[in-house]
Design a protein around this motif. Structure first.
Motif, PDB file in Angstrom:
ATOM      1  N   ARG A  29      33.380  54.493  50.562  1.00 39.32           N
ATOM      2  CA  ARG A  29      34.764  54.606  49.454  1.00 39.32           C
ATOM      3  C   ARG A  29      33.778  54.448  48.055  1.00 39.32           C
ATOM      4  N   PHE A  30      34.452  54.573  46.979  1.00 37.94           N
ATOM      5  CA  PHE A  30      34.407  54.018  45.698  1.00 37.94           C
ATOM      6  C   PHE A  30      35.118  54.166  44.981  1.00 37.94           C
ATOM      7  N   MET A  31      35.451  53.401  43.638  1.00 36.79           N
ATOM      8  CA  MET A  31      36.285  53.335  42.991  1.00 36.79           C
ATOM      9  C   MET A  31      35.934  52.964  41.536  1.00 36.79           C
ATOM     10  N   THR A  32      36.375  53.821  40.465  1.00 38.32           N
ATOM     11  CA  THR A  32      35.777  53.591  38.970  1.00 38.32           C
ATOM     12  C   THR A  32      37.025  53.407  38.285  1.00 38.32           C
ATOM     13  N   ILE A  33      36.970  52.261  37.313  1.00 40.43           N
ATOM     14  CA  ILE A  33      38.312  51.795  36.574  1.00 40.43           C
ATOM     15  C   ILE A  33      37.671  51.693  35.224  1.00 40.43           C
ATOM     16  N   LYS A  34      38.317  52.386  34.174  1.00 42.82           N
ATOM     17  CA  LYS A  34      37.947  52.304  32.764  1.00 42.82           C
ATOM     18  C   LYS A  34      38.373  50.902  32.455  1.00 42.82           C
ATOM     19  N   VAL A  35      37.716  50.445  31.803  1.00 48.51           N
ATOM     20  CA  VAL A  35      38.220  48.924  31.103  1.00 48.51           C
ATOM     21  C   VAL A  35      37.930  48.880  29.476  1.00 48.51           C
ATOM     22  N   GLU A  36      38.547  48.061  28.933  1.00 51.16           N
ATOM     23  CA  GLU A  36      38.529  47.826  27.410  1.00 51.16           C
ATOM     24  C   GLU A  36      36.953  46.976  27.029  1.00 51.16           C
ATOM     25  N   GLU A  37      36.718  46.121  28.084  1.00 52.21           N
ATOM     26  CA  GLU A  37      35.436  45.355  27.645  1.00 52.21           C
ATOM     27  C   GLU A  37      34.769  45.104  28.918  1.00 52.21           C
ATOM     28  N   LEU A  38      33.704  44.775  28.945  1.00 58.67           N
ATOM     29  CA  LEU A  38      32.993  44.291  30.394  1.00 58.67           C
ATOM     30  C   LEU A  38      32.759  42.941  30.362  1.00 58.67           C
ATOM     31  N   GLU A  39      33.140  42.321  31.393  1.00 57.10           N
ATOM     32  CA  GLU A  39      33.067  40.835  31.547  1.00 57.10           C
ATOM     33  C   GLU A  39      31.196  40.334  31.864  1.00 57.10           C
ATOM     34  N   GLU A  40      31.057  39.344  31.039  1.00 62.02           N
ATOM     35  CA  GLU A  40      29.408  39.062  30.977  1.00 62.02           C
ATOM     36  C   GLU A  40      29.351  37.943  32.046  1.00 62.02           C
ATOM     37  N   ALA A  41      30.475  37.405  32.383  1.00 54.86           N
ATOM     38  CA  ALA A  41      30.282  36.140  33.448  1.00 54.86           C
ATOM     39  C   ALA A  41      30.288  36.864  35.105  1.00 54.86           C
ATOM     40  N   PRO A  42      29.842  36.160  35.925  1.00 56.37           N
ATOM     41  CA  PRO A  42      30.056  36.603  37.237  1.00 56.37           C
ATOM     42  C   PRO A  42      31.307  36.847  37.614  1.00 56.37           C
ATOM     43  N   SER A  43      31.457  37.929  38.692  1.00 55.02           N
ATOM     44  CA  SER A  43      32.805  38.492  38.915  1.00 55.02           C
ATOM     45  C   SER A  43      33.464  37.375  39.805  1.00 55.02           C
ATOM     46  N   ALA A  44      34.577  37.581  40.103  1.00 61.80           N
ATOM     47  CA  ALA A  44      35.411  36.669  41.121  1.00 61.80           C
ATOM     48  C   ALA A  44      34.815  36.529  42.328  1.00 61.80           C
ATOM     49  N   MET A  45      34.204  37.577  42.766  1.00 62.27           N
ATOM     50  CA  MET A  45      33.632  37.673  44.213  1.00 62.27           C
ATOM     51  C   MET A  45      32.335  36.906  44.392  1.00 62.27           C
ATOM     52  N   LEU A  46      31.698  36.860  43.199  1.00 63.76           N
ATOM     53  CA  LEU A  46      30.571  35.868  43.359  1.00 63.76           C
ATOM     54  C   LEU A  46      30.862  34.449  42.951  1.00 63.76           C
ATOM     55  N   GLN A  47      31.761  34.106  42.269  1.00 65.68           N
ATOM     56  CA  GLN A  47      32.073  32.633  42.140  1.00 65.68           C
ATOM     57  C   GLN A  47      32.183  31.791  43.254  1.00 65.68           C
ATOM     58  N   ARG A  48      31.385  30.844  43.403  1.00 68.64           N
ATOM     59  CA  ARG A  48      31.394  30.081  44.796  1.00 68.64           C
ATOM     60  C   ARG A  48      32.703  28.864  44.388  1.00 68.64           C
ATOM     61  N   ARG A  49      33.048  28.808  45.365  1.00 67.02           N
ATOM     62  CA  ARG A  49      34.227  27.681  45.455  1.00 67.02           C
ATOM     63  C   ARG A  49      33.662  26.553  45.785  1.00 67.02           C
ATOM     64  N   ASP A  50      33.661  25.389  45.135  1.00 68.08           N
ATOM     65  CA  ASP A  50      33.060  24.283  45.284  1.00 68.08           C
ATOM     66  C   ASP A  50      33.792  23.385  46.434  1.00 68.08           C
ATOM     67  N   ARG A  51      33.561  23.451  47.577  1.00 67.25           N
ATOM     68  CA  ARG A  51      34.459  22.990  48.972  1.00 67.25           C
ATOM     69  C   ARG A  51      34.233  21.253  48.919  1.00 67.25           C
ATOM     70  N   ASP A  52      33.445  20.698  48.042  1.00 66.34           N
ATOM     71  CA  ASP A  52      33.606  19.261  47.913  1.00 66.34           C
ATOM     72  C   ASP A  52      34.728  18.745  47.111  1.00 66.34           C
ATOM     73  N   ASP A  53      35.090  19.426  46.294  1.00 62.17           N
ATOM     74  CA  ASP A  53      36.200  19.040  45.150  1.00 62.17           C
ATOM     75  C   ASP A  53      37.447  18.696  45.988  1.00 62.17           C
TER      76      ASP A  53
END
Length: 146
Positions: A87-111
């Motif tokens: 599967r694939f999906m393309t979405i038109k956006v106003e601006e691209l995010e420079e930061a890592p996406s939510a899928m790559l952000q690691r949750r710090d389990r020690d918190d």
């Protein structure tokens, strides 16, 4: 040029190196038609919500694209032909995010352990279980005893 976020899912049978080669191939399609891939993120093998063509898992990849619509259409056409792309999906956006996406952000389990109660239920003692001493005692007839 328009900006797009594009996610595609590759079969679980292919290796991550083959997924990188497919990403490079689709990037080359976009650049040959005057586009540019701003960011590429490989999210890894993740389970699917339901089976797609007998696959229970897939390789997820995100592309942030700055390209004309014709280049994106050509890339999607080639993905539709490929047997390795589920599967694939393309979405038109106003601006691209420079930061890592939510899928790559690691949750710090020690918190969680820094919270009162050790992060388990927010109660002292770290949980919802009651100790035996806290329970009312019952006699054999089922009546509460003091």
């Amino acid at each position: 040029m328009p900006l797009y976020e594009h996610v595609f899912l590759a079969r679980q049978d292919v290796t991550s190196q083959q997924v990188e080669e497919m990403t490079a191939q689709y990037t080359q399609v976009l650049t040959s038609q005057g586009g540019e891939v701003k960011k590429t993120e490989y999210w890894g093998v993740k389970p699917l919500a339901y089976r797609i063509n007998k696959n229970r898992k897939a390789h997820y990849t995100l592309l942030n694209i700055d390209a004309p619509a014709s280049a994106v259409a050509e890339m999607e056409r080639q993905m539709g032909i490929s047997e390795d792309v589920l599967r694939f999906m393309t979405i038109k956006v106003e601006e691209l995010e420079e930061a890592p996406s939510a899928m790559l952000q690691r949750r710090d389990r020690d918190d969680r352990d820094d919270r009162p109660g050790g992060g388990r239920g927010g109660r002292e003692g770290g949980g919802f279980r009651r100790d035996r001493e806290d329970r009312p005692r019952r006699s054999e007839s089922g009546q509460e005893a003091n």
